[in-house]
Design an enzyme around this catalytic site. Structure first.
Site, PDB file in Angstrom:
ATOM      1  N   ASP A  52      53.891 -11.530  70.041  1.00 27.80           N
ATOM      2  CA  ASP A  52      54.137 -12.203  71.315  1.00 27.80           C
ATOM      3  C   ASP A  52      52.903 -12.896  71.874  1.00 27.80           C
ATOM      4  O   ASP A  52      53.014 -13.737  72.767  1.00 27.80           O
ATOM      5  CB  ASP A  52      54.640 -11.192  72.357  1.00 27.80           C
ATOM      6  CG  ASP A  52      55.932 -10.525  71.928  1.00 27.80           C
ATOM      7  OD1 ASP A  52      56.886 -11.257  71.635  1.00 27.80           O
ATOM      8  OD2 ASP A  52      55.977  -9.289  71.872  1.00 27.80           O
TER       9      ASP A  52
ATOM     10  N   HIS B 172      51.613  -2.253  70.005  1.00 27.89           N
ATOM     11  CA  HIS B 172      53.036  -2.269  69.672  1.00 27.89           C
ATOM     12  C   HIS B 172      53.527  -0.837  69.567  1.00 27.89           C
ATOM     13  O   HIS B 172      52.776   0.059  69.167  1.00 27.89           O
ATOM     14  CB  HIS B 172      53.265  -3.016  68.349  1.00 27.89           C
ATOM     15  CG  HIS B 172      54.696  -3.379  68.114  1.00 27.89           C
ATOM     16  ND1 HIS B 172      55.598  -2.503  67.552  1.00 27.89           N
ATOM     17  CD2 HIS B 172      55.386  -4.529  68.360  1.00 27.89           C
ATOM     18  CE1 HIS B 172      56.778  -3.103  67.464  1.00 27.89           C
ATOM     19  NE2 HIS B 172      56.688  -4.312  67.951  1.00 27.89           N
TER      20      HIS B 172
END
Length: 435
Positions: free
Chosen positions: A369, A311
Site C-alpha cells: 500500500d 503487515h
C-alpha cells in the site's frame, strides 16, 4: 480433508482425567496444523483465538504466504514472476483452474471473459437510485449483490458448470460496474466495454474515455494497471476472503458472497490502507517535518501511526512492495512527473524507517500500500476509487476461494464458538418488583 496425516505424531492434551490425542496435519508448505476438531468431544472445551490469527480455518490449494521469508505464491508461482511476466487474464485462469492456460485455452478464456463484460441494461437504473455523492464502494456493494436478481440460476450452486459461469460473470462485469460507479459520481456518460481491449485496458477505457473524443490506451499505464490487479488478486485467508467463505458456507449465491467480501474490504483497517498513506504523507507536508513525525510514531501516547509499513502476515519485506515501487517510478516517468512531492516524501520516509533501529527491530518494512496510492493518484484515479480498484482485483481471489470451498466434500457451515463472560442464568422479575 486431504492434507496428509501419515507418519505424523499426534499431540496429547491431558485435562483433569480426560485425554485427547489430536492429529498433526502436514501441508505442502508452511507450518504443520493441529487438528482440533475432536477437542470438544474428547475434553469438553473450546479453543480461544480472537481474530483467528493462529487458526487454520480451511484447507486451500490457491495461495501460500511465508510471512517470515516474504514469500507469496499463487498455485505455486512466485508473485514476482506473475507480476512481471503474466497478464491478469492468465492469473485469473490460474486461480480459478489451478494451472496456467496454454495458447488455445488462453484465447478461448479471454474471449469468454469479453463476452460477459456487458451489464443488463436495466442495471443502469440502479445507479440512478444512488445520490450523486454516494461513495463508489456503496454503489459497488449494492449492485454486485443485486446481480443475483438477473441471474437466478446462480442460486443452484450444486452444479460445477453453474459455479464456473457465475465466476466468469462476476470477474468480467466488475470492471464495468466499478467504472460506471465512478462515472456516475462525476456525472459523466457511461462507457461500454470494448472486446478488443484486455482486462486492464478495458477498465482504463471505461474510467477515462468520453464519447466526445478518442481515448488512446497508454501502454505504460495499462501495464501498471495489469500489475496492480495481479498484486491484489488474492492473499490467502484475509478478513474479506474469510467473509466470502463464511457467507458461502451457508449456501448463499455467489453474488451475495462477493458483495459481503466487498463490504468487509471497505473497512479502513483492510482495504483503505493506500488512501491512508496519501493522507499521512499530506499531513507530513515536507521532508523537514519527517524527523518530528517519526518521533511521534515512536511515542505510544501520540496516536500517530506509520501507514503503509508492516503487515499482519509479513514479518519481512512485502514481496509486492518492491514491484510496486518499480511500477511507481515507471508511471511517474511516463507521465513526466519528475519532482512529485508525495514521492519524494515517500522515498525519504522509507529510507529513514529502513535504517532507524526502532523500525528495524520491529520489522516494519514497506508494504504494497505504501506506493500504490501514489501510482493511482498519478494515473488520475481519485482516492474514493482506491478500495473499489482493490475489490475489482480481489474478486478473482474471492470467487476462486468460494469455488474451492463449495467443491469440497463434507463442507460445513461456518460456526465459530465463544467464551461467554456475561451474567449467569437468572429469573425474570416484573417491572413493578424491580428495585
Amino acid at each position: 480433508m486431504s492434507a496428509s496425516q501419515t507418519g505424523m505424531t499426534a499431540a496429547k492434551i491431558i485435562l483433569g482425567d480426560k485425554t485427547a490425542e489430536l492429529p498433526v496435519m502436514k501441508g505442502e508448505l508452511g507450518p504443520d496444523v493441529l487438528d482440533i476438531r475432536r477437542i470438544t468431544n474428547d475434553l469438553g472445551i473450546f479453543t480461544f483465538d480472537p481474530g483467528y490469527g493462529e487458526t487454520a480455518s480451511c484447507e486451500s490449494k490457491i495461495t501460500f504466504i511465508d510471512g517470515d521469508k516474504g514469500i507469496l505464491l499463487h498455485r505455486g508461482y512466485p508473485i514476482e514472476q506473475l507480476a512481471e511476466r503474466a497478464t491478469f487474464e492468465e492469473v485469473i485462469y490460474l486461480l480459478l483452474n489451478g494451472e496456467l492456460p496454454n495458447a488455445a485455452e488462453y484465447k478461448s478464456f479471454t474471449t469468454t471473459l469479453s463476452n460477459h463484460t456487458l451489464l443488463h441494461e436495466q442495471i443502469r437504473n440502479f445507479f440512478n437510485g444512488f445520490r450523486r455523492d454516494a461513495h463508489p464502494m456503496a454503489i459497488l456493494c449494492g449492485t454486485v449483490g443485486a446481480l443475483s436478481a438477473f441471474y437466478p440460476e446462480a442460486n443452484d450452486i450444486s452444479l460445477p458448470e453453474t459455479r464456473q459461469l457465475s465466476a466468469i460473470r462476476l470477474i468480467a462485469k466488475l470492471p464495468t460496474i466499478a467504472a460506471w460507479a465512478y462515472k456516475y459520481t462525476q456525472g459523466e456518460t457511461f462507457i461500454y466495454p470494448r472486446n478488443e481491449l484486455n482486462y486492464a485496458e478495458n477498465f482504463l477505457s471505461m474510467m477515462f474515455a468520453r464519447p466526445s473524443e478518442d481515448y488512446k490506451i497508454n501502454p505504460v499505464l495499462a501495464r501498471a494497471m495489469n500489475r496492480i490487479l495481479i498484486l491484489h488478486a488474492d492473499h490467502e485467508q484475509n478478513a474479506s476472503t474469510s467473509t466470502v467463505r463464511m457467507a458461502g458456507s451457508t449456501g448463499a449465491n455467489p453474488y451475495a458472497c462477493i458483495s459481503a467480501g466487498i463490504a468487509a474490504l471497505w473497512g479502513p483497517a483492510h482495504g483503505g490502507a493506500n488512501e491512508a498513506v496519501l493522507k499521512m504523507l499530506a499531513s507530513i507536508g515536507s521532508k523537514e517535518n519527517i524527523p518530528g513525525f517519526i518521533e511521534k510514531v515512536k511515542d505510544k501516547n501520540s496516536g500517530v501511526k506509520l501507514m503503509g509499513f508492516g503487515h499482519r502476515v509479513y514479518k519481512n519485506f512485502d514481496p509486492r512492495a518492491k514491484i510496486m515501487q518499480k511500477t511507481c517510478h515507471e508511471v511517474l516517468g511516463e507521465l513526466g512527473i519528475k519532482d512529485d512531492p508525495l514521492l519524494d516524501l515517500a522515498v525519504e520516509l522509507e529510507n529513514i524507517a529502513l535504517h532507524d533501529e526502532y523500525f528495524v527491530q520491529r520489522k516494519l518494512y514497506p508494504n504494497v500500500d505504501f506506493y500504490s496510492g501514489i501510482i493511482l493518484k498519478a494515473m488520475g484515479i481519485p482516492t474514493s476509487m482506491f478500495t473499489v480498484l482493490f475489490a475489482l482485483a480481489r474478486t478473482t481471489g474471492w470467487i476462486s476461494q468460494w469455488k474451492e470451498m463449495i467443491g469440497e466434500k463434507g463442507q460445513r457451515i461456518s460456526r465459530p464458538r465463544q467464551l461467554y463472560t456475561g451474567s449467569p442464568q437468572r429469573d425474570y422479575v416484573p417491572a413493578s418488583e424491580r428495585g
